[in-house]
Motif scaffolding. Structure first.
Motif: not given
Length: 151
Positions: A18-23, A56-64
């Protein structure tokens, strides 16, 4: 009964980029008639040891997460760093990214799938276990995530 390549036929999770995890999280909560879950960031690379395409990647993500009986819906809002999540969002837009299976023997499963032309895309650690995304798209039309929990 044959449990196939992974030793299980039970899908435990569907991952949605998703683009906007809150929405989107608010929309799912309203749809299910439940309280909106708090999202959280994945661990930093020093803890997660995230690798994308072998680097190696600095990648992070918001998860719900939404628990729906035996199946869990995971919403993923990626950051800007290289990852399968970011690549999917940039190329495909929002939508279903993967189906996940709880497995045992991560290394062996990755090697077995690789031998069947289903290569590892991304892997990492999380508190209590590890994950790996496998490119099963040509065969299954969706990516597969392997989840292994420490017990």
């Amino acid at each position: 009964m044959d449990n196939g390549i992974l030793g299980t036929q039970v899908i435990t999770q569907i991952g949605i980029i998703v683009n906007d995890i809150e929405k989107v999280s608010a929309s799912y909560a309203k749809f299910f008639g439940i309280e909106q879950p708090q999202w959280f960031w994945t661990d930093t690379v020093d803890l997660a040891q995230t690798e994308f395409n072998g680097e190696l990647s600095e990648a992070r993500a918001k998860l719900a997460f939404f628990d729906c009986g035996q199946l869990q819906i995971e919403l993923i809002e990626p950051d800007h760093n290289p990852s399968t999540w970011r690549e999917f969002l940039d190329k495909e837009g929002e939508g279903v990214h993967h189906i996940a299976f709880s497995i045992k023997g991560m290394k062996e499963k990755i090697e077995l799938l690789h031998s069947k032309n289903m290569p590892l895309i991304q892997k990492g650690e999380f508190t209590g276990g590890r994950y790996a995304y496998i490119d099963t798209f040509s065969e299954l039309k969706v990516l597969t995530e392997l989840l292994e929990n420490d017990k």
